[in-house]
Design a protein around this motif. Sequence first.
Motif, PDB file in Angstrom:
ATOM      1  N   VAL A  45       4.666  -2.279  97.012  1.00 18.30           N
ATOM      2  CA  VAL A  45       5.450  -1.817  98.163  1.00 18.30           C
ATOM      3  C   VAL A  45       6.846  -1.505  97.641  1.00 18.30           C
ATOM      4  CG1 VAL A  45       6.371  -2.371 100.425  1.00 18.30           C
ATOM      5  CG2 VAL A  45       4.108  -3.214  99.759  1.00 18.30           C
ATOM      6  N   TYR A  46       7.312  -0.309  97.930  1.00 17.28           N
ATOM      7  CA  TYR A  46       8.613   0.151  97.449  1.00 17.28           C
ATOM      8  C   TYR A  46       9.634   0.083  98.585  1.00 17.28           C
ATOM      9  CZ  TYR A  46       6.600   1.713  93.058  1.00 17.28           C
ATOM     10  OH  TYR A  46       5.992   1.744  91.833  1.00 17.28           O
ATOM     11  N   TYR A  47      10.801  -0.450  98.259  1.00 18.42           N
ATOM     12  CA  TYR A  47      11.869  -0.622  99.236  1.00 18.42           C
ATOM     13  C   TYR A  47      13.130   0.087  98.758  1.00 18.42           C
ATOM     14  CZ  TYR A  47       8.989  -4.598 100.754  1.00 18.42           C
ATOM     15  OH  TYR A  47       7.968  -5.399 101.193  1.00 18.42           O
ATOM     16  N   CYS A  48      13.809   0.748  99.682  1.00 13.12           N
ATOM     17  CA  CYS A  48      15.115   1.300  99.335  1.00 13.12           C
ATOM     18  C   CYS A  48      16.206   0.322  99.766  1.00 13.12           C
ATOM     19  CB  CYS A  48      15.334   2.669  99.963  1.00 13.12           C
ATOM     20  SG  CYS A  48      15.161   2.739 101.753  1.00 13.12           S
ATOM     21  N   ASN A  49      17.305   0.415  99.068  1.00 11.88           N
ATOM     22  CA  ASN A  49      18.436  -0.503  99.277  1.00 11.88           C
ATOM     23  C   ASN A  49      19.730   0.278  99.168  1.00 11.88           C
ATOM     24  OD1 ASN A  49      20.631  -2.203  97.705  1.00 11.88           O
ATOM     25  ND2 ASN A  49      19.433  -3.675  98.894  1.00 11.88           N
ATOM     26  N   VAL A  50      20.631   0.016 100.082  1.00 17.80           N
ATOM     27  CA  VAL A  50      21.959   0.644 100.039  1.00 17.80           C
ATOM     28  C   VAL A  50      23.003  -0.452 100.183  1.00 17.80           C
ATOM     29  CG1 VAL A  50      23.542   2.277 101.085  1.00 17.80           C
ATOM     30  CG2 VAL A  50      21.103   2.779 101.050  1.00 17.80           C
ATOM     31  N   GLN A  51      23.998  -0.415  99.327  1.00 16.01           N
ATOM     32  CA  GLN A  51      25.106  -1.358  99.406  1.00 16.01           C
ATOM     33  C   GLN A  51      26.390  -0.585  99.702  1.00 16.01           C
ATOM     34  OE1 GLN A  51      25.152  -3.594  95.730  1.00 16.01           O
ATOM     35  NE2 GLN A  51      23.294  -4.727  96.240  1.00 16.01           N
ATOM     36  N   TYR A  52      27.065  -0.997 100.769  1.00 20.97           N
ATOM     37  CA  TYR A  52      28.343  -0.394 101.146  1.00 20.97           C
ATOM     38  C   TYR A  52      29.461  -1.393 100.842  1.00 20.97           C
ATOM     39  CZ  TYR A  52      25.749   3.090 103.864  1.00 20.97           C
ATOM     40  OH  TYR A  52      24.915   4.098 104.261  1.00 20.97           O
ATOM     41  N   TYR A  53      30.592  -0.853 100.409  1.00 21.43           N
ATOM     42  CA  TYR A  53      31.743  -1.712 100.195  1.00 21.43           C
ATOM     43  C   TYR A  53      32.212  -2.300 101.522  1.00 21.43           C
ATOM     44  CZ  TYR A  53      32.243   0.092  95.456  1.00 21.43           C
ATOM     45  OH  TYR A  53      32.036   0.423  94.144  1.00 21.43           O
ATOM     46  N   SER A  54      32.653  -3.547 101.449  1.00 21.32           N
ATOM     47  CA  SER A  54      33.239  -4.226 102.599  1.00 21.32           C
ATOM     48  C   SER A  54      34.636  -4.685 102.220  1.00 21.32           C
ATOM     49  CB  SER A  54      32.376  -5.437 102.987  1.00 21.32           C
ATOM     50  OG  SER A  54      31.089  -5.044 103.382  1.00 21.32           O
TER      51      SER A  54
END
Length: 119
Positions: free
Chosen positions: A91-100
């Motif tokens: 199972v493939y998952y996408c991930n996004v990280q935004y600066y806080s």
Amino acid sequence: VQLQASGGGLVQPGGSLRLSCAASRSIFSIKSLGWYRRAPGKQRVLVAGIRSGGSTNYADSVKGRFTISRDNVKNTVYLQMNALKPEDTAVYYCNVQYYSPGSSYTEYWGQGTQVTVSS
């Protein structure tokens, strides 16, 4: 932020698939974008990633076969997978990280899309 992953399916060994992950928020200014996968009975691991400066990194097992890319207009990250092997089944998952604020970050995960490589 919602991430909608798509593009998984059943493919024969040696075949290709392209995964897409559409974000509900701009991905222009991000800390990182990534695709992870979880194979049966194993932990989730990073497959490919893009850092804020544009550099990419890949797991050794997929180097030369997978390519991660992004479309800032469509707010979409892609994973082109070529020469697929049965061991890519996961199972493939996408991930996004935004600066806080405060040098921290917030991350979001897509719902996962199944990739099965089998004859």
